[in-house]
Design a protein around this motif. Structure first.
Motif, PDB file in Angstrom:
ATOM      1  N   GLY A 139      16.732 -17.106 160.303  1.00 29.74           N
ATOM      2  CA  GLY A 139      17.557 -17.926 161.171  1.00 29.74           C
ATOM      3  C   GLY A 139      19.022 -17.530 161.093  1.00 29.74           C
ATOM      4  O   GLY A 139      19.404 -16.624 160.346  1.00 29.74           O
ATOM      5  N   GLU A 140      19.856 -18.259 161.840  1.00 27.45           N
ATOM      6  CA  GLU A 140      21.284 -17.935 161.906  1.00 27.45           C
ATOM      7  C   GLU A 140      21.950 -18.032 160.534  1.00 27.45           C
ATOM      8  O   GLU A 140      22.791 -17.200 160.189  1.00 27.45           O
ATOM      9  N   GLU A 141      21.559 -19.016 159.749  1.00 26.47           N
ATOM     10  CA  GLU A 141      22.169 -19.194 158.429  1.00 26.47           C
ATOM     11  C   GLU A 141      21.958 -17.971 157.548  1.00 26.47           C
ATOM     12  O   GLU A 141      22.880 -17.512 156.855  1.00 26.47           O
ATOM     13  N   GLU A 142      20.746 -17.406 157.598  1.00 27.31           N
ATOM     14  CA  GLU A 142      20.455 -16.224 156.787  1.00 27.31           C
ATOM     15  C   GLU A 142      21.168 -14.994 157.327  1.00 27.31           C
ATOM     16  O   GLU A 142      21.649 -14.151 156.561  1.00 27.31           O
ATOM     17  N   LEU A 143      21.260 -14.885 158.646  1.00 25.89           N
ATOM     18  CA  LEU A 143      21.940 -13.737 159.246  1.00 25.89           C
ATOM     19  C   LEU A 143      23.439 -13.750 158.955  1.00 25.89           C
ATOM     20  O   LEU A 143      24.079 -12.696 158.906  1.00 25.89           O
ATOM     21  N   LEU A 144      23.993 -14.944 158.748  1.00 23.66           N
ATOM     22  CA  LEU A 144      25.422 -15.082 158.452  1.00 23.66           C
ATOM     23  C   LEU A 144      25.697 -15.158 156.954  1.00 23.66           C
ATOM     24  O   LEU A 144      26.856 -15.314 156.550  1.00 23.66           O
ATOM     25  N   SER A 145      24.662 -15.034 156.153  1.00 21.46           N
ATOM     26  CA  SER A 145      24.818 -15.159 154.701  1.00 21.46           C
ATOM     27  C   SER A 145      25.842 -14.162 154.170  1.00 21.46           C
ATOM     28  O   SER A 145      25.810 -12.970 154.488  1.00 21.46           O
ATOM     29  N   GLY A 146      26.778 -14.668 153.342  1.00 22.44           N
ATOM     30  CA  GLY A 146      27.774 -13.797 152.723  1.00 22.44           C
ATOM     31  C   GLY A 146      28.983 -13.495 153.583  1.00 22.44           C
ATOM     32  O   GLY A 146      29.879 -12.762 153.156  1.00 22.44           O
ATOM     33  N   ILE A 147      29.033 -14.054 154.785  1.00 18.97           N
ATOM     34  CA  ILE A 147      30.176 -13.832 155.670  1.00 18.97           C
ATOM     35  C   ILE A 147      31.125 -15.023 155.563  1.00 18.97           C
ATOM     36  O   ILE A 147      30.696 -16.177 155.602  1.00 18.97           O
ATOM     37  N   GLN A 148      32.412 -14.740 155.417  1.00 14.90           N
ATOM     38  CA  GLN A 148      33.429 -15.779 155.342  1.00 14.90           C
ATOM     39  C   GLN A 148      34.526 -15.529 156.369  1.00 14.90           C
ATOM     40  O   GLN A 148      34.773 -14.383 156.759  1.00 14.90           O
ATOM     41  N   ALA A 149      35.167 -16.615 156.795  1.00 12.90           N
ATOM     42  CA  ALA A 149      36.300 -16.525 157.718  1.00 12.90           C
ATOM     43  C   ALA A 149      37.430 -17.385 157.176  1.00 12.90           C
ATOM     44  O   ALA A 149      37.240 -18.585 156.933  1.00 12.90           O
ATOM     45  N   VAL A 150      38.591 -16.775 156.953  1.00 13.48           N
ATOM     46  CA  VAL A 150      39.750 -17.482 156.414  1.00 13.48           C
ATOM     47  C   VAL A 150      40.924 -17.287 157.368  1.00 13.48           C
ATOM     48  O   VAL A 150      41.236 -16.168 157.773  1.00 13.48           O
ATOM     49  N   ASP A 151      41.570 -18.405 157.686  1.00 15.02           N
ATOM     50  CA  ASP A 151      42.712 -18.372 158.606  1.00 15.02           C
ATOM     51  C   ASP A 151      44.005 -18.607 157.828  1.00 15.02           C
ATOM     52  O   ASP A 151      44.060 -19.430 156.897  1.00 15.02           O
ATOM     53  N   LYS A 152      45.060 -17.911 158.213  1.00 15.32           N
ATOM     54  CA  LYS A 152      46.352 -18.019 157.523  1.00 15.32           C
ATOM     55  C   LYS A 152      46.870 -19.447 157.547  1.00 15.32           C
ATOM     56  O   LYS A 152      47.465 -19.928 156.576  1.00 15.32           O
ATOM     57  N   ARG A 153      46.638 -20.150 158.632  1.00 17.65           N
ATOM     58  CA  ARG A 153      47.150 -21.510 158.773  1.00 17.65           C
ATOM     59  C   ARG A 153      46.123 -22.573 158.401  1.00 17.65           C
ATOM     60  O   ARG A 153      46.442 -23.555 157.734  1.00 17.65           O
ATOM     61  N   ASP A 154      44.857 -22.368 158.816  1.00 17.81           N
ATOM     62  CA  ASP A 154      43.826 -23.404 158.635  1.00 17.81           C
ATOM     63  C   ASP A 154      43.020 -23.257 157.355  1.00 17.81           C
ATOM     64  O   ASP A 154      42.245 -24.148 157.008  1.00 17.81           O
ATOM     65  N   GLY A 155      43.181 -22.124 156.680  1.00 15.29           N
ATOM     66  CA  GLY A 155      42.390 -21.908 155.471  1.00 15.29           C
ATOM     67  C   GLY A 155      40.971 -21.453 155.803  1.00 15.29           C
ATOM     68  O   GLY A 155      40.747 -20.710 156.763  1.00 15.29           O
ATOM     69  N   ASP A 156      40.003 -21.928 155.039  1.00 14.29           N
ATOM     70  CA  ASP A 156      38.602 -21.521 155.224  1.00 14.29           C
ATOM     71  C   ASP A 156      38.025 -22.136 156.502  1.00 14.29           C
ATOM     72  O   ASP A 156      37.931 -23.356 156.618  1.00 14.29           O
ATOM     73  N   VAL A 157      37.674 -21.271 157.448  1.00 20.49           N
ATOM     74  CA  VAL A 157      37.072 -21.741 158.705  1.00 20.49           C
ATOM     75  C   VAL A 157      35.681 -21.132 158.876  1.00 20.49           C
ATOM     76  O   VAL A 157      35.215 -20.905 159.996  1.00 20.49           O
ATOM     77  N   SER A 158      35.013 -20.897 157.742  1.00 23.68           N
ATOM     78  CA  SER A 158      33.685 -20.272 157.788  1.00 23.68           C
ATOM     79  C   SER A 158      32.686 -21.099 158.578  1.00 23.68           C
ATOM     80  O   SER A 158      31.715 -20.555 159.132  1.00 23.68           O
ATOM     81  N   GLU A 159      32.901 -22.413 158.635  1.00 19.83           N
ATOM     82  CA  GLU A 159      31.983 -23.269 159.388  1.00 19.83           C
ATOM     83  C   GLU A 159      32.014 -22.976 160.883  1.00 19.83           C
ATOM     84  O   GLU A 159      31.103 -23.362 161.621  1.00 19.83           O
ATOM     85  N   SER A 160      33.078 -22.291 161.337  1.00 20.92           N
ATOM     86  CA  SER A 160      33.171 -21.969 162.759  1.00 20.92           C
ATOM     87  C   SER A 160      32.387 -20.710 163.116  1.00 20.92           C
ATOM     88  O   SER A 160      32.217 -20.399 164.296  1.00 20.92           O
ATOM     89  N   LEU A 161      31.915 -19.996 162.107  1.00 22.90           N
ATOM     90  CA  LEU A 161      31.203 -18.737 162.356  1.00 22.90           C
ATOM     91  C   LEU A 161      29.949 -18.963 163.194  1.00 22.90           C
ATOM     92  O   LEU A 161      29.201 -19.917 162.974  1.00 22.90           O
ATOM     93  N   LEU A 162      29.733 -18.078 164.135  1.00 24.65           N
ATOM     94  CA  LEU A 162      28.517 -18.124 164.941  1.00 24.65           C
ATOM     95  C   LEU A 162      28.143 -16.715 165.366  1.00 24.65           C
ATOM     96  O   LEU A 162      28.968 -15.788 165.312  1.00 24.65           O
ATOM     97  N   ILE A 163      26.884 -16.567 165.754  1.00 20.18           N
ATOM     98  CA  ILE A 163      26.414 -15.272 166.263  1.00 20.18           C
ATOM     99  C   ILE A 163      26.654 -15.251 167.761  1.00 20.18           C
ATOM    100  O   ILE A 163      26.046 -16.022 168.502  1.00 20.18           O
ATOM    101  N   GLU A 164      27.537 -14.371 168.192  1.00 19.05           N
ATOM    102  CA  GLU A 164      27.872 -14.296 169.611  1.00 19.05           C
ATOM    103  C   GLU A 164      26.839 -13.507 170.400  1.00 19.05           C
ATOM    104  O   GLU A 164      26.478 -13.871 171.515  1.00 19.05           O
ATOM    105  N   SER A 165      26.334 -12.430 169.807  1.00 21.05           N
ATOM    106  CA  SER A 165      25.361 -11.600 170.527  1.00 21.05           C
ATOM    107  C   SER A 165      24.579 -10.734 169.562  1.00 21.05           C
ATOM    108  O   SER A 165      24.976 -10.532 168.413  1.00 21.05           O
ATOM    109  N   MET A 166      23.431 -10.242 170.054  1.00 19.26           N
ATOM    110  CA  MET A 166      22.615  -9.282 169.318  1.00 19.26           C
ATOM    111  C   MET A 166      22.406  -8.060 170.206  1.00 19.26           C
ATOM    112  O   MET A 166      22.098  -8.195 171.387  1.00 19.26           O
ATOM    113  N   SER A 167      22.558  -6.904 169.636  1.00 16.62           N
ATOM    114  CA  SER A 167      22.377  -5.680 170.413  1.00 16.62           C
ATOM    115  C   SER A 167      20.895  -5.354 170.564  1.00 16.62           C
ATOM    116  O   SER A 167      20.047  -5.904 169.844  1.00 16.62           O
TER     117      SER A 167
END
Length: 271
Positions: free
Chosen positions: A51-79
């Motif tokens: 599922g999406e959770e496993e495909l995103l495993s180990g990926i983090q997103a950090v914003d200079k102003r907002d801090g950790d925004v990993s919860e916003s991560l999503l799969i936009e497309s698959m080739s």
């Protein structure tokens, strides 16, 4: 130039300068950059059921102003597949200022197999038939049923009004771009001529065999009916190279008092 006009110009210039300073300060304090995406592994091996959770495993997103925004991560497309069982996903992350950052990760499926055809009846049809796909299904580990996606090649034609054996080519493509072709022989027969002939019923009409693993064609014979017809006078013809992946046919023939009956088994030797 009047003093009033000069004063007006000076006031306008001062206001413009203040506005410029304000915009500059706003630019400096406003977040203009999207989140930074990092990942422990740029390539991961997963099941086709991941599922999406496993495909995103180990990926983090950090914003200079907002801090950790990993919860916003999503799969936009698959080739589509780069090669069979290997593709890329594009992931995206957002911050509170609606800035978007994207990154890609390679996905390798550990248990992928190409779409598979199945047949519940032989590719033998009476003259005048309207549906040569009757009894044929396709299942896929990614998309489920692809039966309604089967295409009939326009390079071949079948005259359903004339008995005979006709080459045909069926094709199906899944959502990852994996194309599977099935070259077959379609038989059109005259029911009046077939009425008295022996009949050969198989347990399956299309089987898959792993390369290097021969099958026993006789094991698929379920029943033979017709006066004077039996397993003792059954002839099985096959030319299958089990070391070379491809599509092959086994022909079964049996002769009885009413003539000679036949049917075919399609054998797909997989990689």
């Amino acid at each position: 130039m009047s003093r009033t006009r000069i004063f007006s110009i000076l006031v306008f210039a001062a206001a413009l300068a203040v506005f410029g300073i304000y915009k500059y300060q706003e630019f400096k304090t406003t977040d203009q950059v999207g989140p930074r995406i990092t990942m422990g592994q740029e390539s991961i091996t997963v099941s086709v059921n991941a599922g999406e959770e496993e495909l995103l495993s180990g990926i983090q997103a950090v914003d200079k102003r907002d801090g950790d925004v990993s919860e916003s991560l999503l799969i936009e497309s698959m080739s589509n597949f780069i090669e069979k069982g290997r593709r890329k996903i594009t992931v995206a992350a957002f911050d509170s200022g609606s800035h978007v950052t994207k990154a890609s990760r390679e996905i390798i499926y550990s248990d992928y197999q190409s779409p598979r055809f199945s047949l519940s009846a032989p590719l033998r049809f009476p003259i005048g038939t309207q549906d040569i796909l009757s009894g044929m299904d396709v299942t896929d580990v990614l998309d489920g049923s692809l039966t309604d996606k089967i295409k009939i090649s326009t390079d071949y034609s079948i005259n359903t009004g004339t008995p005979g054996d006709y080459p045909m080519f069926f094709t199906v493509v899944n959502s990852a771009g994996d194309v599977v072709n099935l070259p077959v022989t379609v038989q059109i027969y005259d029911p009046a001529e077939e009425r008295m002939k022996p009949q050969i019923e198989l347990s399956e009409y299309l089987v898959y065999a792993a390369a290097g693993s021969p099958i026993n064609p006789a094991a698929y014979v379920r029943e033979i009916t017709g006066e004077g017809a039996s397993r003792e006078n059954l002839l099985i013809s096959q030319e299958i190279d089990y070391n070379t992946p491809g599509v092959y046919e086994v022909t079964y023939q049996v002769t009885g008092e009413g003539g000679t009956g036949m049917t075919r088994l399609i054998v797909v030797v997989s990689e």
